[in-house]
Design a protein around this motif. Structure first.
Motif: not given
Length: 667
Positions: A359-361, A398-399, A468-469, A577-578
């Protein structure tokens, strides 16, 4: 779950266990060795209540006692058989969703609560012995001691101890249940029960199509709630509970949770709350329908500790402490949306869908793409669901992550491919909710090249889900939108550029490679060759790319300079992860070097499998310990090596390592 039940899984599905699954073995060993763990499978035990009335004490009942006992024995046997069948289905679904041993260990470490000491009992200090014997005047009478005492909860200490353990929660929005077939609703109920048994307590928010009258909308909600509750009660030992009086409008006009314990008590007892999007309005003195998204965000604010913000600077510290305390008690780990519209569409990937969204990007670009798209598979619900993820995840650590999937995928608890043909390529479909819980990853990596997905579809599970992160910002220097990365670009970036934190970049490389970089020697080698630098988040991952000169070639011959991935690094804590590695790799091959890049790795490097899957080709360089990888198309001409291939090989063969340990081994 016992060994007999586990063996029955293998006997029933022999094709699923022909190869040893180390992740399955790790999970199985933990679950078997912790049968009474409060954080795993504690909710899976069936109730021990008898379905028969208590036997009477008169002569007639006494005469029928053997028949009653025999009937109870048959009922118990049937119940055990039913439980074995449920366990078989559960473990089959569970073990097939564990991709690697690392995933299994990561899941256990995330959800296993640390052992916490019970709070000490605070007893009143003993009274000092009085100088005068006052008899019972200073004590309590026997009548008072033995009189019944009203307690709302039977064991107050148990409730306190229970709340010491972190409760992991998933908020699940399910849309339009009334339009689903009974088998789909039953499958979704089975998946929700499995999440609960795996220590991820689900809380469901129902969404129905908007009707013209509020009465019709409420009627649809009630019908949907009844269907889902009936399906869950038939499968889940603790059942479900409808909450239609949980929300009210706050002073800011937004819906909020009216009483926290109405929500947390069912969750801690293993029940699955079904929340209706209805909020009480004090102004209108009645319940008002709200959107499911508003209800889910109200639950997110409550469970994350953001239900009330600080009123001034003097309240910042108490608010921060309250937030920390709330997150220790409850960890909101997942936001799940089950919607028939399915995953976020994509115009670029081969399967026309986004498997992973950072999402940030990507949020702004994706929303613009959805708004401007004229394709028939793009719905307004895609944009609203994406916004829901953005608004919810920004309140969470953020996790936490989100998952958008279809009812059919969510109902895929333990079914096999129903093609009717059994063969080498036949495999069980993974349930995206269970797979995401165990791995915290999408169904397949977003950095897999579309060409590989097209030519090797059997190795990639078909999915209609988007992972989605909240993700992390991505810094690319120089910015490829302003300056294309070409060998002729001058002046070139240097690692001593003030926009780069060289100390943190060095730490990232040292931690990822588990070796100390000789910074001075490295800068001397690459500082005039830097093509660009990619940095993910707060230096959680990154890549350093260079222009390398093949032996015998001049640096001025820019046509032959080789685009080379010199360092690709991810912090140990972020590995696996992530999506950090995927984010960096995607930026490199899709944005910075779309025409191709090459790199090398030790032949025995464990990460080579990951590289193999993402490269167009590999070559084990003779007389070295290096394997060369590339994403450049057309470096072979009718099976013969081209000049580009030979330049790539010579660069990968001759680049000198610059590690501070001075080991004379190929790194």
């Amino acid at each position: 779950m016992n060994h007999t039940a586990l063996s029955s899984v293998r006997s029933h599905y022999p094709s699923q266990f022909t190869c040893r699954n180390v992740a399955a073995e790790a999970l199985k060993a933990y679950l078997v060795s912790h049968p009474c763990s409060p954080s795993l499978l504690s909710r899976s035990r069936p109730r021990s209540y008898s379905t028969q009335p208590a036997p009477r004490t008169d002569d007639t009942a006494s005469n029928n006692a053997p028949e009653v006992a025999q009937h109870d024995q048959k009922t118990s046997f049937t119940e055990r058989a039913r439980q074995r069948l449920a366990n078989r289905e559960f473990f089959t679904s569970l073990l097939s969703s564990a991709a690697t041993k690392r995933d299994a260990k990561a899941y256990i470490s995330r959800l296993k609560s640390p052992t916490k000491a019970a709070p000490e009992q605070k007893h009143a200090p003993p009274r000092s012995q009085p100088q005068v014997n006052a008899g019972d005047l200073l004590g309590r009478s026997r009548a008072m001691e033995e009189s019944p005492v009203f307690k709302q909860y039977e064991n107050g200490q148990h409730s306190t101890l229970e709340e010491l353990e972190t409760l992991h929660v998933a908020l699940v929005k399910v849309s339009n249940i009334n339009a689903m077939a009974d088998e789909i609703v039953k499958g979704i109920a089975q998946t929700l029960s499995s999440l609960s048994r795996l220590s991820m307590a689900p809380c469901v928010v129902l969404e129905v199509p908007h009707e013209r009258s509020p009465q019709a909308t409420r009627a649809n909600l009630s019908q949907a709630a009844d269907r889902l509750v009936a399906a869950i009660d038939a499968i889940h030992p603790s059942g479900a509970r409808v909450l239609d009086n949980l929300l009210s409008f706050g002073t800011d006009g937004r819906p909020q949770v009216f009483l926290r314990k109405l929500l947390t008590r069912p969750l801690r007892r293993g029940r699955i709350p079904i929340v209706l999007p209805v909020a009480y309005s004090a102004e209108q003195s009645q319940a008002v329908s709200i959107t499911a998204d508003e209800a889910l965000l109200a639950l997110t604010r409550e469970l994350s500790g953001y239900n009330s913000g600080p009123g001034g600077s003097e309240q910042l510290k108490p608010a921060a402490e309250k937030l920390e305390t709330a997150r220790k008690q409850i960890s909101l780990d997942r936001i799940i949306v089950v919607d028939e519209t399915g995953s976020i569409p994509s115009t670029k990937s081969i399967d026309k869908r986004h498997v992973f969204v950072n999402l940030e990007q990507e949020y702004a670009a994706l929303q613009e793409e959805l708004r401007s798209s004229t394709e028939g598979n793009v719905s307004q619900k895609h944009a609203s669901n994406l916004k829901l993820f953005r608004d919810a995840l920004k309140m969470l650590p953020p996790s936490s992550s989100g998952l958008l999937t279809t009812p059919l995928e969510a109902a895929n608890s333990a079914r096999l491919n129903d093609s009717g043909v059994s063969g080498v390529g036949t495999r069980r479909q993974k349930n995206p909710l269970i797979h995401n819980l165990l791995t915290d990853k999408p169904a397949y990596s977003s950095s897999l090249p579309t060409g590989r997905l097209a030519h090797d579809a059997s190795s990639v599970p078909v999915t209609t889900s988007t992972f989605v992160k909240r993700g992390m910002p991505l810094t690319i220097l120089p910015n490829p939108e302003a300056q294309t990365w070409t060998a002729t670009s001058k002046p070139r970036l240097q690692l001593t550029d003030p926009r780069i934190d060289l100390e943190r970049l060095t730490y990232l490389v040292d931690d990822s490679f588990n070796r100390k970089l000789d910074v001075e020697a490295y800068l001397k080698r690459v500082n005039d060759r830097i093509a660009g630098v990619i940095i993910a988040g707060e230096y959680e991952g990154g890549a350093i790319l260079t222009w390398e000169t093949p032996p015998g070639c001049s640096d001025d011959d820019t046509d032959r300079l080789v685009p080379y991935l010199d360092k690709f690094a991810v912090l140990k804590k972020s590995q696996g992860a992530g999506g950090v590695a995927d984010i960096v790799f995607n930026a490199m091959v899709r944005t910075c070097f779309p025409n191709g890049v090459c790199w090398r790795s030790r032949k025995d490097n464990p990460v080579n499998k990951w590289y193999f899957e993402r490269s167009r080709g590999t070559w084990k360089i003779p007389a070295t310990n290096w394997t060369m990888f590339w994403t450049t198309p057309g470096i072979f001409d009718n099976g013969h090596k081209t000049g580009v291939f030979l330049d790539y090989e010579s660069v990968c063969r001759t680049v000198k390592p610059t590690w501070a340990d001075g080991k004379k081994i190929a790194d």
